[in-house]
Design an enzyme around this catalytic site. Structure first.
Site, mmCIF file in Angstrom:
data_model
loop_
_atom_site.group_PDB
_atom_site.id
_atom_site.type_symbol
_atom_site.label_atom_id
_atom_site.label_comp_id
_atom_site.label_asym_id
_atom_site.label_seq_id
_atom_site.Cartn_x
_atom_site.Cartn_y
_atom_site.Cartn_z
ATOM 1 N N GLN A 13 0.820 -1.210 0.000
ATOM 2 C CA GLN A 13 0.000 0.000 0.000
ATOM 3 C C GLN A 13 0.860 1.267 0.000
ATOM 4 O OE1 GLN A 13 -3.571 1.226 2.746
ATOM 5 N NE2 GLN A 13 -1.728 1.704 3.892
ATOM 6 N N ASP A 57 16.518 -8.913 -2.130
ATOM 7 C CA ASP A 57 15.765 -9.450 -1.008
ATOM 8 C C ASP A 57 16.404 -8.985 0.300
ATOM 9 O OD1 ASP A 57 14.569 -11.282 0.898
ATOM 10 O OD2 ASP A 57 13.985 -12.477 -0.849
ATOM 11 N N SER A 124 6.678 1.546 13.437
ATOM 12 C CA SER A 124 5.232 1.362 13.582
ATOM 13 C C SER A 124 4.801 1.629 15.018
ATOM 14 C CB SER A 124 4.897 -0.086 13.221
ATOM 15 O OG SER A 124 3.689 -0.485 13.819
ATOM 16 N N GLU A 126 3.127 -0.133 16.657
ATOM 17 C CA GLU A 126 3.180 -1.410 17.378
ATOM 18 C C GLU A 126 4.386 -1.480 18.311
ATOM 19 O OE1 GLU A 126 1.208 -4.076 17.700
ATOM 20 O OE2 GLU A 126 -0.364 -3.302 16.414
ATOM 21 N N TYR A 148 5.999 -8.799 15.686
ATOM 22 C CA TYR A 148 6.120 -7.718 14.710
ATOM 23 C C TYR A 148 6.611 -6.440 15.397
ATOM 24 C CZ TYR A 148 4.563 -4.001 11.537
ATOM 25 O OH TYR A 148 4.504 -2.888 10.742
ATOM 26 N N HIS A 178 -2.706 3.315 8.970
ATOM 27 C CA HIS A 178 -3.105 4.190 7.867
ATOM 28 C C HIS A 178 -3.716 3.340 6.771
ATOM 29 C CE1 HIS A 178 1.167 3.353 7.882
ATOM 30 N NE2 HIS A 178 1.170 3.382 6.566
HETATM 31 P P1 GDP Z 1 -4.198 -3.403 13.206
HETATM 32 O O1 GDP Z 1 -4.417 -4.354 14.315
HETATM 33 O O2 GDP Z 1 -4.156 -1.994 13.673
HETATM 34 O O3 GDP Z 1 -3.033 -3.772 12.344
HETATM 35 O O4 GDP Z 1 -5.454 -3.391 12.234
HETATM 36 P P2 GDP Z 1 -6.809 -4.199 12.083
HETATM 37 O O5 GDP Z 1 -7.571 -3.464 11.068
HETATM 38 O O6 GDP Z 1 -6.554 -5.645 11.788
HETATM 39 O O7 GDP Z 1 -7.557 -4.118 13.504
HETATM 40 C C1 GDP Z 1 -7.973 -2.908 14.041
HETATM 41 C C2 GDP Z 1 -8.825 -3.134 15.282
HETATM 42 O O8 GDP Z 1 -10.127 -3.547 14.895
HETATM 43 C C3 GDP Z 1 -8.297 -4.201 16.245
HETATM 44 O O9 GDP Z 1 -8.346 -3.639 17.526
HETATM 45 C C4 GDP Z 1 -9.325 -5.323 16.154
HETATM 46 O O10 GDP Z 1 -9.539 -5.986 17.396
HETATM 47 C C5 GDP Z 1 -10.579 -4.569 15.757
HETATM 48 N N1 GDP Z 1 -11.527 -5.406 15.022
HETATM 49 C C6 GDP Z 1 -12.826 -5.559 15.332
HETATM 50 N N2 GDP Z 1 -13.433 -6.392 14.463
HETATM 51 C C7 GDP Z 1 -12.492 -6.785 13.583
HETATM 52 C C8 GDP Z 1 -12.518 -7.641 12.436
HETATM 53 O O11 GDP Z 1 -13.541 -8.218 12.076
HETATM 54 N N3 GDP Z 1 -11.331 -7.792 11.750
HETATM 55 C C9 GDP Z 1 -10.181 -7.142 12.127
HETATM 56 N N4 GDP Z 1 -9.050 -7.305 11.399
HETATM 57 N N5 GDP Z 1 -10.133 -6.331 13.216
HETATM 58 C C10 GDP Z 1 -11.266 -6.160 13.934
#
Ligand code: GDP
Length: 320
Positions: A13, A57, A124, A126, A148, A178
């Site tokens: 992305q 790589d 990140s 994270e 990660y 993002h």
């Molecule tokens: P990241 O964790 O910030 O890399 O991004 P995500 O988009 O995977 O998750 C963002 C937040 O959304 C997390 O706190 C998840 O617990 C919450 N979340 C709630 N429902 C969902 C779902 O159905 N899918 C994902 N991926 N995250 C969810």
């Protein structure tokens, strides 16, 4: 003279948006691409005539040295990594090879082959994991809570250490989540905008989500890559948070996306424990004072505008 930039993670992305930005600014753009990801050029197909793809790589030091010697880049952006957190638990060692040691190999290659290149490392949020304070700043302690985040923390400190030890122009941008239409539907933002569009068009009739109270600091990937470029245009290299400075819950996101298509989210959304996370970060939100005041960056798109543009994109894509 034409500036040259090398991007790792070109097919992702951020890599694809950054390549567009740099091409618009007149750069000659090189992309480091793994042979195995050649089938995954979807996000950069429209740019393929304008970018020079070099194969290399992050696992292989000599390939990185060859690529840097050949491209002679003025700027290097390291956006490559295995970025899906749940996968970092099933492949922790490979995550560390790419995301942590890959950066050591890259830094060594720059030091040996092109020490005057400016380097951007994609750190990140994270790295904060379970932070002591909220909002976080550039001084908040790193307490990563997954492989990660640990790998990104290592990469961050190596980048800073190479700046201090060898006087290289190295910057780390600590980005918060993002999003964009180029995000995969495994991430919740795109999952929701895509589902709202599908339901509106009669292609689906329900959406299962995890924790609706989870909150994130979301911004637009185009805004984020502009910040990356801007960081490398400064006189002195430094590290900055790249964030919106605001949080919204998954519930607010779902409400906003369904409003965009004129539907009531409660009629379609149900909670499925399968999507719950065991290791949810507490409150990740960035304080963006340093980047705002220091280099004059702030997001151009609001949360609502981002939701709207992504729902519009998915509506168009699904109806074409
Ligand atoms: P990241 O964790 O910030 O890399 O991004 P995500 O988009 O995977 O998750 C963002 C937040 O959304 C997390 O706190 C998840 O617990 C919450 N979340 C709630 N429902 C969902 C779902 O159905 N899918 C994902 N991926 N995250 C969810």
């Amino acid at each position: 003279m034409t500036k040259k930039a090398l991007i790792t993670g070109l097919t992702g992305q951020d890599g694809s948006y950054l390549a567009e930005l740099l091409l618009n600014k007149g750069y000659q753009v090189f992309g480091l691409v793994r042979r195995s990801s050649s089938s995954n050029l979807e996000r950069i197909n429209h740019l393929s005539g304008d970018i020079q793809i070099l194969s290399g790589d992050l696992l292989d030091q000599s390939s990185l040295m060859d690529v840097i010697a050949e491209a002679q880049p003025d700027e290097i952006y390291n956006l490559a990594s295995q970025s899906y957190v749940p996968l970092s638990w099933t492949q922790p060692a490979l995550t560390a090879e790419y995301t942590a040691l890959g950066v050591s190999r890259l830094l060594e290659s720059i030091r040996r082959c092109k020490p005057d290149a400016k380097f951007y490392q994609a750190s990140s949020s994270e790295v904060f994991g379970q932070p002591d304070e909220s909002p976080q700043t550039e001084l908040t302690a790193f307490r990563p809570r997954n492989p990660y985040g640990v790998a990104k923390a290592y990469a961050h400190w190596m980048t800073v250490n190479y700046r201090q030890k060898y006087n290289l122009y190295n910057c780390c941008g600590i980005t918060y989540t993002h999003e964009s239409p180029r995000r995969g539907t495994e991430f919740v933002f795109r999952k929701i905008t895509h589902a709202a569009a599908q339901i509106k068009l009669g292609l689906a009739n329900e959406l299962k989500l995890g924790n609706l109270d989870a909150r994130r600091d979301w911004c637009y990937a185009k805004d984020a890559v502009y910040a990356m470029w801007l960081m490398l245009q400064q006189e002195q290299p430094d590290d900055y948070l790249i964030a919106s400075g605001e949080t919204y819950s998954v519930k607010e996101l779902v409400e906003c996306a369904f409003n965009c298509v004129g539907l009531n989210w409660q009629d379609y959304v149900s909670v499925d424990p399968a999507f719950y996370r065991a290791d949810e970060p507490v409150q990740l939100v960035g304080c963006i004072d340093k980047i705002k005041i220091g280099i004059g960056w702030q997001p151009q798109y609001s949360f609502n505008q981002l939701v709207e543009l992504m729902v519009d994109y998915d509506l168009k894509k699904l109806s074409s």
